[in-house]
Design a protein around this motif. Structure first.
Motif, PDB file in Angstrom:
ATOM      1  N   ASP A 122       0.794  -1.283   0.218  1.00 51.46           N
ATOM      2  CA  ASP A 122       0.027  -0.079  -0.016  1.00 51.46           C
ATOM      3  C   ASP A 122       0.869   1.341   0.065  1.00 51.46           C
ATOM      4  OD1 ASP A 122      -2.282  -1.451  -0.078  1.00 51.46           O
ATOM      5  OD2 ASP A 122      -2.731  -1.242   2.138  1.00 51.46           O
TER       6      ASP A 122
ATOM      7  N   SER B  87      -6.633  -3.002 -12.736  1.00 49.16           N
ATOM      8  CA  SER B  87      -6.062  -3.678 -11.393  1.00 49.16           C
ATOM      9  C   SER B  87      -6.369  -2.329 -10.179  1.00 49.16           C
ATOM     10  CB  SER B  87      -4.653  -3.900 -11.551  1.00 49.16           C
ATOM     11  OG  SER B  87      -3.926  -2.707 -11.729  1.00 49.16           O
ATOM     12  N   GLN B  88      -6.012  -1.036 -10.622  1.00 44.64           N
ATOM     13  CA  GLN B  88      -6.326   0.048  -9.705  1.00 44.64           C
ATOM     14  C   GLN B  88      -7.632   0.129  -9.463  1.00 44.64           C
ATOM     15  OE1 GLN B  88      -4.295   3.434 -10.677  1.00 44.64           O
ATOM     16  NE2 GLN B  88      -2.274   2.508 -10.710  1.00 44.64           N
TER      17      GLN B  88
ATOM     18  N   GLN C 167      -8.809  -2.536  -7.024  1.00 45.78           N
ATOM     19  CA  GLN C 167      -8.472  -2.482  -5.563  1.00 45.78           C
ATOM     20  C   GLN C 167      -9.407  -1.290  -5.102  1.00 45.78           C
ATOM     21  OE1 GLN C 167      -4.286  -1.578  -5.117  1.00 45.78           O
ATOM     22  NE2 GLN C 167      -4.163  -1.345  -2.959  1.00 45.78           N
TER      23      GLN C 167
ATOM     24  N   ASN D 123     -11.055  -2.187  -1.696  1.00 44.34           N
ATOM     25  CA  ASN D 123     -10.980  -1.490  -0.457  1.00 44.34           C
ATOM     26  C   ASN D 123     -12.147  -0.985   0.165  1.00 44.34           C
ATOM     27  OD1 ASN D 123      -8.264  -1.799  -0.658  1.00 44.34           O
ATOM     28  ND2 ASN D 123      -7.952   0.254  -1.141  1.00 44.34           N
TER      29      ASN D 123
END
Length: 490
Positions: free
Chosen positions: A326, A382-383, A386, A390
């Motif tokens: 992170d 991918s981001q 995430q 999250n």
């Protein structure tokens, strides 16, 4: 002109509240008011002086006319009979003469414009009878106009009344008044225009100061590299004048702020570089710890307590590895490195991510709200995964089992893709919502849960979304919390 003291709320119409007027407007109005007062005072004094002069001149003429009428109309033997005073030489048009003996008016008349004698009416004779016989001029209104009259008592027991018209005096005074009014209005107009131009030019440096202050107030000075290049122009920053001194002081303050921002940026850069370097260096020993832990678990025999301790070491190393990853991601985002964007199907992304969360938290109720047609955006798959992971993990960690978590995708009315994650948990404390996206911000007491949190998840969400040109918002109250991610559509 910009408001030099900000933009206060106006109550009522603008012109009815002087407190909201611009300084330029106030100066112009005050100047005009002073000019009006000066013109009024000059007009009053001029009118009074002219009235006094014309009255004295008229009284002089009246005295001469009364003397001629008295001498010409003197009775030859002291009786009431005598010549008509109007027949005296030098009596001009409009002159009134009358002889009063006791309460009888005789020989009363006036000379008209043609030089012919005309008699006075009964009402005019009544006015003449009411005149004081002290020889002082008085003003009276008669049927043929306003007059300046004087009643002179003679030694023969009668009274000779003489009057001159006030029309010439009143005409002169009216001309004076109109001349003063027109000249004053013209002068006020010219002076008002010239004063407005001069005041505008004089106030221009203040406007420049206001413009500079407004531009600086709109700069994002809280974080990141800030180029504070705006300054007050040299023409408005001369220390020799009051406004120039303020402009010079403002420039000095901006220089100081700019230096402080550069120092802050250098410090932040060093910290970020340290975090990135430290995180990168920590990846190797953490990988080794995890590898050796797996090797020991596979090759060695441990007691029950030993296996628990080894499992604890492995779980903490995995948690440490996630934290390092992170930090590395945040460091890359802070550096602003370009991301390779592609087409991302948000509908499929939501379905896959929610399916993963179902496996990890079967005690929660997971629901989907999906559109009939897929919604595609440009971004890093991918981001964005995430980001969604999250948000779902945040809802899972901070809400108890049995909580309903609803994930939706939709198109907004303004042409943006919106991803929402909503739960019916305990909610987020209002005082924490303003800093919930800050790094290492934690408020576990606001929402129940047993899993720990590094406080970086939502900060990563905001950084990724902003890198994609979008925004993320949170709304919460007891029993309802929603995170909304807005992404631009291609």
């Amino acid at each position: 002109m910009s408001n030099l003291s900000g933009a206060p709320r106006r109550s009522g119409p603008y012109w009815l509240n002087p407190a909201t007027w611009h300084l330029r407007t106030r100066l112009i109005l005050v100047s005009m008011a002073l000019l009006v007062a000066i013109c009024g005072a000059v007009g009053i004094v001029s009118y009074a002086s002219m009235d006094l002069f014309l009255t004295r001149q008229l009284d002089k003429q009246l005295t001469q006319a009364a003397h001629r009428a008295t001498e010409f109309g003197r009775p030859p033997s002291g009786g009431p009979a005598g010549r008509d005073p109007l027949e005296a030489r030098g009596q001009g048009a409009g002159t009134i003469n009358a002889r009063i003996f006791g309460s009888t008016v005789s020989s009363a008349g006036f000379i008209d414009d043609d030089g012919v004698r005309a008699d006075l009416s009964a009402e005019d004779k009544a006015v003449l009878l009411d005149l004081p016989g002290n020889g002082l001029p008085v003003d009276r209104s008669l049927s043929n106009g306003d007059y300046r009259l004087v009643a002179t008592a003679t030694p023969y027991g009668d009274i000779i009344v003489t009057g001159l018209p006030l029309a010439a005096k009143q005409g002169t005074e009216a001309s004076l008044v109109w001349t003063m009014v027109l000249v004053s209005l013209g002068g006020l107009g010219l002076i008002g225009l010239a004063g407005t131009v001069m005041i505008r030019r004089t106030m221009r440096p203040l406007e420049q100061l206001s413009e500079v202050a407004t531009k600086v107030s709109r700069l994002p000075l809280d974080a990141g590299e800030v180029a504070l290049a705006v300054r007050v122009p040299k023409t408005a920053a001369h220390p020799g004048t009051e406004v120039g001194s303020v402009g010079h002081a403002l420039n000095l303050m901006l220089d100081n702020v700019s230096n402080a921002l550069e120092a802050r940026q250098r410090s932040e850069t060093k910290v970020r570089q340290f975090v990135a370097d430290a995180s990168h260096e920590l990846r190797t020993p953490l990988t080794a710890i995890r590898g050796y832990t797996e090797l020991l678990r596979m090759t060695e025999n441990f007691s029950e307590d030993g296996r628990k301790s080894l499992g604890r070491v492995q779980s903490q190393s995995e948690r440490m590895t996630a934290l390092v990853e992170d930090l590395l991601l945040l460091a890359r985002l802070d550096e602003g490195k370009p991301t390779e964007f592609g087409d991302v199907d948000l509908t499929q992304l939501v379905v896959e991510t929610v399916s993963d969360e179902k496996v990890m938290a079967p005690g929660h109720l997971w629901q989907l709200q999906l559109p009939d047609e897929p919604i595609t955006v440009r971004g890093d798959a991918s981001q964005l995964h995430q980001v969604l992971a999250n948000l779902l993990s945040n809802a899972r960690k901070h809400t108890p089992d049995g909580t309903t978590v609803t994930t939706g995708v939709m198109r907004s009315a303004d042409g943006a893709a919106v991803i929402t994650v909503t739960d019916d948990g305990g909610g987020i404390a209002p005082e924490f919502q303003d800093r919930i996206f800050s790094r290492f911000a934690r408020a576990d007491a606001a929402r129940t849960g047993t899993e720990g949190s590094s406080g970086l998840g939502l900060s990563i969400v905001e950084s990724i979304v902003q890198a994609h040109g979008g925004s993320v918002e949170v709304s919460s109250r007891p029993g309802w919390t929603e995170f909304a991610v807005r992404l631009p559509l291609p």
